[in-house]
Every structure is written in structure tokens, then in C-alpha cells.
Write an enzyme that holds these catalytic residues in place. Sequence first.
Site, PDB file in Angstrom:
ATOM      1  CD  GLN A  10      -3.218   0.385   2.116  1.00  0.00           C
ATOM      2  OE1 GLN A  10      -3.231  -0.728   2.600  1.00  0.00           O
ATOM      3  NE2 GLN A  10      -4.104   1.294   2.425  1.00  0.00           N
ATOM      4  CB  SER A  88       2.611  -4.905   3.830  1.00  0.00           C
ATOM      5  OG  SER A  88       1.385  -4.845   4.523  1.00  0.00           O
ATOM      6  CG  LEU A  89      -1.307  -5.391  -1.010  1.00  0.00           C
ATOM      7  CD1 LEU A  89      -2.555  -6.223  -0.964  1.00  0.00           C
ATOM      8  CD2 LEU A  89      -1.602  -4.014  -1.555  1.00  0.00           C
ATOM      9  NE  ARG A 113      -3.029  -8.057   4.175  1.00  0.00           N
ATOM     10  CZ  ARG A 113      -2.324  -6.937   4.100  1.00  0.00           C
ATOM     11  NH1 ARG A 113      -2.730  -5.956   3.313  1.00  0.00           N
ATOM     12  NH2 ARG A 113      -1.214  -6.793   4.809  1.00  0.00           N
ATOM     13  CG  HIS A 196       2.088  -4.657   9.317  1.00  0.00           C
ATOM     14  ND1 HIS A 196       1.944  -5.964   8.915  1.00  0.00           N
ATOM     15  CD2 HIS A 196       1.938  -3.899   8.193  1.00  0.00           C
ATOM     16  CE1 HIS A 196       1.734  -6.000   7.608  1.00  0.00           C
ATOM     17  NE2 HIS A 196       1.720  -4.762   7.150  1.00  0.00           N
ATOM     18  CD  GLN A 245       1.597  -9.489   5.662  1.00  0.00           C
ATOM     19  OE1 GLN A 245       0.495  -8.973   5.659  1.00  0.00           O
ATOM     20  NE2 GLN A 245       2.273  -9.704   4.542  1.00  0.00           N
TER      21      GLN A 245
END
Length: 292
Positions: A10, A88-89, A113, A196, A245
Site C-alpha cells: 500500500q 505487506s500486501l 483483507r 501491523h 502478518q
Amino acid sequence: MKKAYIFPGQGAQFPGMGKELYESSQEAKSLFEKANEILGFRISDILFEGSEEELKQTRVTQPAIFLHSVILAKTSSDFTPDMVAGHSLGEFSALVANGTLAFEDGLKLVYQRALAMQEACEINPSGMAAILGLEDEKVEDICASIKGEIVVPANYNCPGQLVISGSNKGIEIACEKMKEAGAKRALPLPVGGAFHSPLMEPAREKLQKAIESTTFKIPSCPVYQNVSTTGVIDVQEIKDNLIAQLTAPVKWTQSVRQMIEDGADIFIECGPGKVLQGLVKKINKEAEAASI
């Protein structure tokens, strides 16, 4: 030559992304149209014609970046990864790219998500801040010293650039303490919530159910996951790391170093922007980085 393909998260989005891809490739066009069908709205229109503000909504941003990255990989004439990783993503994009997840399943998970994270943000007003010019250990110590508020290291992006995540008050206190400790900058980020961090627990629980009911296949090459930082091919381990995660930090610095140690000769960024290439060069000046 060992190729490491890396996929952005992102923040890499920009208006018009993917339009050229859609217009120049029949395969890309059909994948974008399939995505519109799965999501139940024309995300391609938002990507190609939407404003920066529209693209910033988590429910749009996450599937948008995933689609751009994955379709780029699928339509690339020479996509032969020896290892993959995503920030991440981007880990979901990496898992479709190495065959662990089907395109449709990856997109559904990313959308779930995004919605779960947006919901978690609404439950707990919270945020993130970039801390520049301070050692990781110092940032960790300051976060740990703040009592009564949640504030934790969230993204280990490169040496001297660590993003923290937590309650609004926790972020405010941490930023002051970071500046006092000599940080060049302690900058709150324009994000919807504390990604996170433990504040994403409601989203983690929702995503866990979705991940556990999705088919994962043995990957064609190892994925270096944000949680473990090592190359993983075991399907159950991949699932567990993916679930963890959401509330755990993104250990990007450590993952890139491990990939280099495991023989990565070149890092190829696959998706919008060039943020990850820049981080790779900051992690190791000698590393070769490019993009599709």
C-alpha cells in the site's frame, strides 16, 4: 543469475496505473475484467480514471496494487523467479506469482483483507509514523518504554527508516521521544490505522478464517515472508505466516539481506512505483535492482 521478484504494498498506487497494460495486452484485459466481476464493481475504471483520493481508500488500494502487480507478472514474457517476496500486501501478489495461490483466490483474500483492516481501523482510531535517522534498536526501546498505550515497530524498511504503528496517543508520545533521541524526522503518515500492530487483531481473526478455507499449492520457488524473513515452500507455514502478518512487523530489511545471502543476483520490482528498488539499494549498495 538468480532473480528475486519483489512486490510493493500500500502506498505505491497512482492514478492511471495499469491502463497501458489493459490496452496493450488481451490477457491483461481479460484478467482486469475478471477482477471487476469477482469484486462486483469496476475497479479497472477507478484505476484508470479515478482520482488520487478514490485510490487511497483501503478497499480500493489493496486490490488495485495487487492487480497491477500480478497482471504485470502474468503478462511478462520472461517471468522466471528463483525467489519472491512482497512488502505487506505485496506478499499476496508474490504468492500468486509463484503459483501458491490462484489469481481469483488471491484477489478474494486481498479484498477481504482490505475490508477487515478498514473495519479494524474504525474500531480503534490509530495511525502510523515514519522514523528516520535512528537505529532500529533505539526505536524498539522507545516503543517498549511507552506505557498505557500501544505503539510498536511495524515496517523495517531499510537501515535508518522504520515505521511505527499504534494508538493515536501512543504515536504522538513516541514521535516526541524519537525526536528527543535524535531522529532526523518523526513523521505521522496519512494512513487509516495502525497496520501491523496488535490493533489489527479483529482483522487478523477474520482473515484467518478466509485463509484457512482457501486452497494453497506448493510454490514454484520460495517466498521470503515478512514474518519469518526466510525462504518458505511449506504450505502450512506459508498460511501461518500470512495470518500472523497483520499484527506482526514487516521485516523487509532482514528479508532482503536473507535473499542476498541465499544468492539473489538481481531484485526485480513488479508493480506500481519504484519504492522497493530504492529500499533494496539502501539495504545493500552493491545489490542490483530493476523493474519490469
